[in-house]
Scaffold this motif. Structure first.
Motif, PDB file in Angstrom:
ATOM      1  N   LEU A  76       0.524  -0.923   0.302  1.00 20.52           N
ATOM      2  CA  LEU A  76       0.261  -0.016   0.090  1.00 20.52           C
ATOM      3  C   LEU A  76       0.423   1.418   0.111  1.00 20.52           C
ATOM      4  O   LEU A  76       0.247   2.559  -0.594  1.00 20.52           O
ATOM      5  CB  LEU A  76      -0.923  -0.020   0.761  1.00 20.52           C
ATOM      6  CG  LEU A  76      -1.800  -1.326   1.117  1.00 20.52           C
ATOM      7  CD1 LEU A  76      -2.571  -1.269   2.655  1.00 20.52           C
ATOM      8  CD2 LEU A  76      -3.315  -1.259   0.148  1.00 20.52           C
ATOM      9  N   ALA A  77       1.815   1.557   0.666  1.00 17.85           N
ATOM     10  CA  ALA A  77       2.880   2.380   0.636  1.00 17.85           C
ATOM     11  C   ALA A  77       3.334   2.093  -0.702  1.00 17.85           C
ATOM     12  O   ALA A  77       3.785   3.791  -0.610  1.00 17.85           O
ATOM     13  CB  ALA A  77       4.039   2.421   1.942  1.00 17.85           C
ATOM     14  N   ALA A  78       3.894   1.463  -1.153  1.00 17.57           N
ATOM     15  CA  ALA A  78       4.790   0.603  -2.517  1.00 17.57           C
ATOM     16  C   ALA A  78       3.484   2.450  -3.386  1.00 17.57           C
ATOM     17  O   ALA A  78       4.394   2.943  -4.603  1.00 17.57           O
ATOM     18  CB  ALA A  78       5.259   0.311  -2.567  1.00 17.57           C
ATOM     19  N   ASN A  79       1.873   1.661  -3.172  1.00 15.89           N
ATOM     20  CA  ASN A  79       0.972   2.152  -4.826  1.00 15.89           C
ATOM     21  C   ASN A  79       0.276   3.632  -4.223  1.00 15.89           C
ATOM     22  O   ASN A  79       1.031   4.329  -4.729  1.00 15.89           O
ATOM     23  CB  ASN A  79      -0.408   1.464  -3.782  1.00 15.89           C
ATOM     24  CG  ASN A  79      -1.285   1.748  -4.986  1.00 15.89           C
ATOM     25  OD1 ASN A  79      -0.950   1.812  -6.573  1.00 15.89           O
ATOM     26  ND2 ASN A  79      -2.562   2.359  -4.387  1.00 15.89           N
ATOM     27  N   ALA A  80       0.931   3.832  -2.557  1.00 11.51           N
ATOM     28  CA  ALA A  80       0.290   5.438  -2.615  1.00 11.51           C
ATOM     29  C   ALA A  80       1.824   6.156  -2.612  1.00 11.51           C
ATOM     30  O   ALA A  80       1.353   7.521  -3.551  1.00 11.51           O
ATOM     31  CB  ALA A  80       0.607   5.809  -1.588  1.00 11.51           C
ATOM     32  N   GLN A  85       3.489  11.256  -6.510  1.00 12.59           N
ATOM     33  CA  GLN A  85       3.816  11.745  -6.904  1.00 12.59           C
ATOM     34  C   GLN A  85       3.086  12.591  -9.144  1.00 12.59           C
ATOM     35  O   GLN A  85       3.387  13.956  -8.658  1.00 12.59           O
ATOM     36  CB  GLN A  85       4.466  11.476  -8.115  1.00 12.59           C
ATOM     37  CG  GLN A  85       5.847  10.253  -7.515  1.00 12.59           C
ATOM     38  CD  GLN A  85       6.214   9.547  -8.362  1.00 12.59           C
ATOM     39  OE1 GLN A  85       6.443   9.225  -9.329  1.00 12.59           O
ATOM     40  NE2 GLN A  85       6.710   7.921  -7.851  1.00 12.59           N
ATOM     41  N   THR A  86       1.974  12.586  -8.980  1.00 19.10           N
ATOM     42  CA  THR A  86       1.183  13.511  -9.825  1.00 19.10           C
ATOM     43  C   THR A  86      -0.240  13.842  -9.534  1.00 19.10           C
ATOM     44  O   THR A  86      -1.241  14.911  -9.595  1.00 19.10           O
ATOM     45  CB  THR A  86       0.935  12.154 -10.965  1.00 19.10           C
ATOM     46  OG1 THR A  86       0.354  11.751 -10.717  1.00 19.10           O
ATOM     47  CG2 THR A  86       2.185  12.533 -11.564  1.00 19.10           C
ATOM     48  N   ALA A  87      -0.528  13.536  -7.987  1.00 20.61           N
ATOM     49  CA  ALA A  87      -1.561  14.092  -6.859  1.00 20.61           C
ATOM     50  C   ALA A  87      -1.251  15.293  -6.448  1.00 20.61           C
ATOM     51  O   ALA A  87      -0.221  16.180  -6.128  1.00 20.61           O
ATOM     52  CB  ALA A  87      -1.860  13.011  -5.795  1.00 20.61           C
ATOM     53  N   LYS A  93      -5.098  12.713   1.863  1.00 23.84           N
ATOM     54  CA  LYS A  93      -5.804  11.784   2.456  1.00 23.84           C
ATOM     55  C   LYS A  93      -6.138  10.682   1.705  1.00 23.84           C
ATOM     56  O   LYS A  93      -6.121   9.086   2.235  1.00 23.84           O
ATOM     57  CB  LYS A  93      -6.676  12.586   3.508  1.00 23.84           C
ATOM     58  CG  LYS A  93      -6.260  13.160   4.435  1.00 23.84           C
ATOM     59  CD  LYS A  93      -7.814  13.482   4.751  1.00 23.84           C
ATOM     60  CE  LYS A  93      -7.160  14.454   6.368  1.00 23.84           C
ATOM     61  NZ  LYS A  93      -7.603  14.235   7.869  1.00 23.84           N
ATOM     62  N   HIS A  94      -6.969  10.884   1.078  1.00 19.47           N
ATOM     63  CA  HIS A  94      -7.393  10.202  -0.272  1.00 19.47           C
ATOM     64  C   HIS A  94      -6.346   8.671  -1.009  1.00 19.47           C
ATOM     65  O   HIS A  94      -6.477   7.541  -0.835  1.00 19.47           O
ATOM     66  CB  HIS A  94      -8.473  10.595  -1.170  1.00 19.47           C
ATOM     67  CG  HIS A  94      -8.601   8.821  -2.551  1.00 19.47           C
ATOM     68  ND1 HIS A  94      -9.963   8.324  -2.233  1.00 19.47           N
ATOM     69  CD2 HIS A  94      -8.161   8.544  -3.384  1.00 19.47           C
ATOM     70  CE1 HIS A  94     -10.701   7.321  -2.755  1.00 19.47           C
ATOM     71  NE2 HIS A  94      -9.248   7.798  -3.549  1.00 19.47           N
TER      72      HIS A  94
END
Length: 180
Positions: A76-80, A85-87, A93-94
């Motif tokens: 989950l951390a790797a995905n987030a 990077q582009t958020a 928070k999402h």
């Protein structure tokens, strides 16, 4: 099933000297070999992200155990980290929500708060710094956990009350570790 067992057996026999896998998690002895496998089968960041998401989805509905507590938050951390990077700040928070939910689950926290994983726990909260406050989130989680046990009958609450006390002790120690 027979063919896959045969392939696995052949792979294990051919590569067992290169593998380190006393438990169900198998790693390569040398990081260079690991890097080569990743480069060969997941050459792009998008490929690595897809695999990480598949692993996270694998763990999503599995019951909590030591392996899930170790692997699932990491995925989950790797995905987030990929999506952040582009958020935009309003989306943070999402993006971090699922990781926060997993590591504030009291049962998962009790597994993660040990010498082997506490540095990962610190890293996860470091990634979410400025998005979530760890003390507020753990207090809310503990209150929710306590609320679940309060709905049980008198006899059923004996063990959960002991469990709540264990969670409180571990959280207090973690807050001290964090300087909070």
């Amino acid at each position: 099933a027979g063919a896959s067992r045969w392939l696995w057996s052949k792979f294990w026999w051919d590569c067992h000297d290169l593998l380190d896998g006393a438990s169900t998690l198998i790693n390569f002895h040398h990081p260079t070999l690991d890097d080569q496998v990743v480069e060969r089968y997941m050459p792009t960041e998008v490929d690595r992200q897809k695999v990480t998401m598949q692993i996270a989805q694998h763990f999503e509905d599995k019951p909590l155990n030591y392996r899930k507590a170790e692997e699932y938050p990491w995925c989950l951390a790797a995905n987030a980290s990929y999506w952040i990077q582009t958020a935009q700040p309003s989306e943070y928070k999402h993006i971090w929500r699922r990781l926060k939910e997993v590591i504030t689950d009291m049962d998962a926290f009790l597994i993660l708060y040990c010498d082997e994983f506490v540095s990962d726990l610190h890293d996860y909260w470091g990634m979410m710094e400025g998005v979530y406050d760890l003390v507020d989130e753990y207090v809310a989680s503990l209150e929710g956990h306590h609320g679940k046990t309060a709905m049980a009958g008198e006899t059923e609450r004996i063990m959960p009350v002991w469990h709540i006390a264990r969670c409180q002790d571990a959280l207090a120690a973690y807050f001290v570790d964090c300087g909070r």
